[in-house]
Scaffold this motif. Structure first.
Motif, PDB file in Angstrom:
ATOM      1  N   GLY A  42       0.827  -1.210   0.000  1.00 14.57           N
ATOM      2  CA  GLY A  42       0.000   0.000   0.000  1.00 14.57           C
ATOM      3  C   GLY A  42       0.859   1.257   0.000  1.00 14.57           C
ATOM      4  N   LEU A  43       1.922   1.257   0.801  1.00 24.03           N
ATOM      5  CA  LEU A  43       2.852   2.389   0.821  1.00 24.03           C
ATOM      6  C   LEU A  43       3.545   2.543  -0.531  1.00 24.03           C
ATOM      7  CD1 LEU A  43       4.371   4.657   2.267  1.00 24.03           C
ATOM      8  CD2 LEU A  43       5.980   2.926   3.083  1.00 24.03           C
ATOM      9  N   ALA A  44       3.980   1.434  -1.114  1.00 26.18           N
ATOM     10  CA  ALA A  44       4.633   1.493  -2.424  1.00 26.18           C
ATOM     11  C   ALA A  44       3.696   2.055  -3.485  1.00 26.18           C
ATOM     12  CB  ALA A  44       5.120   0.104  -2.825  1.00 26.18           C
ATOM     13  N   ASN A  45       2.456   1.625  -3.482  1.00 26.07           N
ATOM     14  CA  ASN A  45       1.486   2.131  -4.456  1.00 26.07           C
ATOM     15  C   ASN A  45       1.204   3.612  -4.244  1.00 26.07           C
ATOM     16  OD1 ASN A  45       1.205  -0.339  -5.733  1.00 26.07           O
ATOM     17  ND2 ASN A  45      -0.452  -0.997  -4.389  1.00 26.07           N
ATOM     18  N   THR A  46       1.134   4.048  -2.992  1.00 24.17           N
ATOM     19  CA  THR A  46       0.906   5.461  -2.696  1.00 24.17           C
ATOM     20  C   THR A  46       2.088   6.304  -3.139  1.00 24.17           C
ATOM     21  OG1 THR A  46      -0.502   4.884  -0.829  1.00 24.17           O
ATOM     22  CG2 THR A  46       0.426   7.113  -0.849  1.00 24.17           C
ATOM     23  N   LEU A  47       3.307   5.846  -2.869  1.00 25.97           N
ATOM     24  CA  LEU A  47       4.491   6.589  -3.292  1.00 25.97           C
ATOM     25  C   LEU A  47       4.562   6.690  -4.811  1.00 25.97           C
ATOM     26  CD1 LEU A  47       7.188   5.208  -0.831  1.00 25.97           C
ATOM     27  CD2 LEU A  47       6.036   7.422  -0.762  1.00 25.97           C
ATOM     28  N   LYS A  48       4.166   5.632  -5.494  1.00 29.69           N
ATOM     29  CA  LYS A  48       4.158   5.660  -6.954  1.00 29.69           C
ATOM     30  C   LYS A  48       3.119   6.658  -7.457  1.00 29.69           C
ATOM     31  CE  LYS A  48       4.889   4.350 -11.200  1.00 29.69           C
ATOM     32  NZ  LYS A  48       6.007   4.922 -11.915  1.00 29.69           N
ATOM     33  N   ALA A  49       1.932   6.627  -6.880  1.00 28.37           N
ATOM     34  CA  ALA A  49       0.853   7.505  -7.333  1.00 28.37           C
ATOM     35  C   ALA A  49       1.123   8.968  -6.989  1.00 28.37           C
ATOM     36  CB  ALA A  49      -0.467   7.060  -6.717  1.00 28.37           C
ATOM     37  N   LYS A  50       1.601   9.219  -5.786  1.00 33.34           N
ATOM     38  CA  LYS A  50       1.754  10.601  -5.329  1.00 33.34           C
ATOM     39  C   LYS A  50       3.059  11.246  -5.785  1.00 33.34           C
ATOM     40  CE  LYS A  50       1.040  13.500  -1.386  1.00 33.34           C
ATOM     41  NZ  LYS A  50      -0.140  13.819  -0.678  1.00 33.34           N
ATOM     42  N   PHE A  51       4.164  10.478  -5.804  1.00 32.00           N
ATOM     43  CA  PHE A  51       5.476  11.053  -6.091  1.00 32.00           C
ATOM     44  C   PHE A  51       6.148  10.446  -7.325  1.00 32.00           C
ATOM     45  CE2 PHE A  51       4.894  11.490  -1.472  1.00 32.00           C
ATOM     46  CZ  PHE A  51       4.954  12.867  -1.382  1.00 32.00           C
ATOM     47  N   ASN A  52       5.458   9.540  -8.008  1.00 28.37           N
ATOM     48  CA  ASN A  52       5.977   8.893  -9.213  1.00 28.37           C
ATOM     49  C   ASN A  52       7.315   8.191  -8.954  1.00 28.37           C
ATOM     50  OD1 ASN A  52       5.763   8.047 -11.847  1.00 28.37           O
ATOM     51  ND2 ASN A  52       6.907   9.792 -12.643  1.00 28.37           N
ATOM     52  N   ILE A  53       7.383   7.492  -7.834  1.00 29.12           N
ATOM     53  CA  ILE A  53       8.583   6.722  -7.504  1.00 29.12           C
ATOM     54  C   ILE A  53       8.335   5.288  -7.918  1.00 29.12           C
ATOM     55  CG2 ILE A  53      10.019   5.836  -5.631  1.00 29.12           C
ATOM     56  CD1 ILE A  53       9.522   8.396  -4.153  1.00 29.12           C
ATOM     57  N   GLY A  54       9.241   4.747  -8.722  1.00 28.46           N
ATOM     58  CA  GLY A  54       9.072   3.381  -9.194  1.00 28.46           C
ATOM     59  C   GLY A  54      10.399   2.727  -9.492  1.00 28.46           C
ATOM     60  N   ARG A  55      10.338   1.541 -10.058  1.00 26.39           N
ATOM     61  CA  ARG A  55      11.543   0.760 -10.334  1.00 26.39           C
ATOM     62  C   ARG A  55      12.447   1.418 -11.367  1.00 26.39           C
ATOM     63  NH1 ARG A  55      10.113  -5.570 -10.263  1.00 26.39           N
ATOM     64  NH2 ARG A  55       8.719  -5.521  -8.503  1.00 26.39           N
ATOM     65  N   SER A  56      11.878   2.222 -12.248  1.00 24.99           N
ATOM     66  CA  SER A  56      12.699   2.814 -13.313  1.00 24.99           C
ATOM     67  C   SER A  56      13.542   3.993 -12.823  1.00 24.99           C
ATOM     68  CB  SER A  56      11.807   3.272 -14.466  1.00 24.99           C
ATOM     69  OG  SER A  56      10.918   4.270 -14.017  1.00 24.99           O
ATOM     70  N   ASP A  57      13.287   4.469 -11.614  1.00 30.61           N
ATOM     71  CA  ASP A  57      14.064   5.583 -11.065  1.00 30.61           C
ATOM     72  C   ASP A  57      15.413   5.078 -10.585  1.00 30.61           C
ATOM     73  OD1 ASP A  57      12.119   7.598 -11.340  1.00 30.61           O
ATOM     74  OD2 ASP A  57      11.073   6.849  -9.579  1.00 30.61           O
ATOM     75  N   THR A  58      16.456   5.427 -11.306  1.00 34.12           N
ATOM     76  CA  THR A  58      17.785   4.992 -10.875  1.00 34.12           C
ATOM     77  C   THR A  58      18.547   6.135 -10.234  1.00 34.12           C
ATOM     78  OG1 THR A  58      18.589   5.379 -13.105  1.00 34.12           O
ATOM     79  CG2 THR A  58      17.987   3.121 -12.543  1.00 34.12           C
ATOM     80  N   GLY A  59      18.676   7.244 -10.919  1.00 39.43           N
ATOM     81  CA  GLY A  59      19.447   8.352 -10.387  1.00 39.43           C
ATOM     82  C   GLY A  59      18.707   9.183  -9.367  1.00 39.43           C
ATOM     83  N   GLU A  60      17.412   9.368  -9.557  1.00 38.95           N
ATOM     84  CA  GLU A  60      16.644  10.250  -8.677  1.00 38.95           C
ATOM     85  C   GLU A  60      16.001   9.520  -7.512  1.00 38.95           C
ATOM     86  OE1 GLU A  60      13.818  12.542 -10.804  1.00 38.95           O
ATOM     87  OE2 GLU A  60      15.236  13.165 -12.323  1.00 38.95           O
ATOM     88  N   TYR A  61      16.119   8.216  -7.462  1.00 42.37           N
ATOM     89  CA  TYR A  61      15.440   7.417  -6.451  1.00 42.37           C
ATOM     90  C   TYR A  61      15.782   7.867  -5.028  1.00 42.37           C
ATOM     91  CZ  TYR A  61      13.821   3.233  -4.029  1.00 42.37           C
ATOM     92  OH  TYR A  61      13.178   2.371  -3.181  1.00 42.37           O
ATOM     93  N   THR A  62      17.063   7.975  -4.731  1.00 41.35           N
ATOM     94  CA  THR A  62      17.495   8.350  -3.385  1.00 41.35           C
ATOM     95  C   THR A  62      17.034   9.757  -3.028  1.00 41.35           C
ATOM     96  OG1 THR A  62      19.425   6.937  -3.634  1.00 41.35           O
ATOM     97  CG2 THR A  62      19.484   8.528  -1.847  1.00 41.35           C
ATOM     98  N   ALA A  63      17.171  10.678  -3.960  1.00 37.52           N
ATOM     99  CA  ALA A  63      16.735  12.051  -3.695  1.00 37.52           C
ATOM    100  C   ALA A  63      15.237  12.097  -3.402  1.00 37.52           C
ATOM    101  CB  ALA A  63      17.074  12.939  -4.884  1.00 37.52           C
TER     102      ALA A  63
END
Length: 101
Positions: A66-87
């Motif tokens: 649920g947290l992963a889905n919310t982060l993806k929906a709200k902040f567009n964080i997903g598996r394809s984020d390599t460089g910006e993931y940590t930021a």
């Protein structure tokens, strides 16, 4: 010169398979490793210190995904984020106003 890496050895000729195509959450919550003992569903993964509430595997899975889905929906964080993931992960508590402590 860099120090040498630690060498690991085993008495066995064959090491157990460790999957390399899973996320940490998938490995910890969904994958049943051949060497992992069976875990009864009613054994808690966590017990909240103040309330004593027991959080078992099914609830932990639901909360994690649920947290992963919310982060993806709200902040567009997903598996394809390599460089910006940590930021992005550091940005979330600042944006939402909570501490990771």
């Amino acid at each position: 010169m860099f120090p040498s890496m630690t060498d690991f050895s085993t008495l066995s000729d064959v090491l157990p398979h460790i999957p390399d195509d899973l996320t940490v959450a998938q490995f910890m919550l969904d994958y049943q490793h051949e060497l992992q003992p069976f875990r009864s569903p009613d054994i808690p993964c966590f017990i909240e210190q103040t309330s004593g509430k027991r959080i078992c595997l099914q609830e932990l899975q639901q909360r994690t995904y649920g947290l992963a889905n919310t982060l993806k929906a709200k902040f567009n964080i997903g598996r394809s984020d390599t460089g910006e993931y940590t930021a992005k992960l550091w940005f979330i508590p600042l944006r939402l106003g909570f501490s990771l402590e």
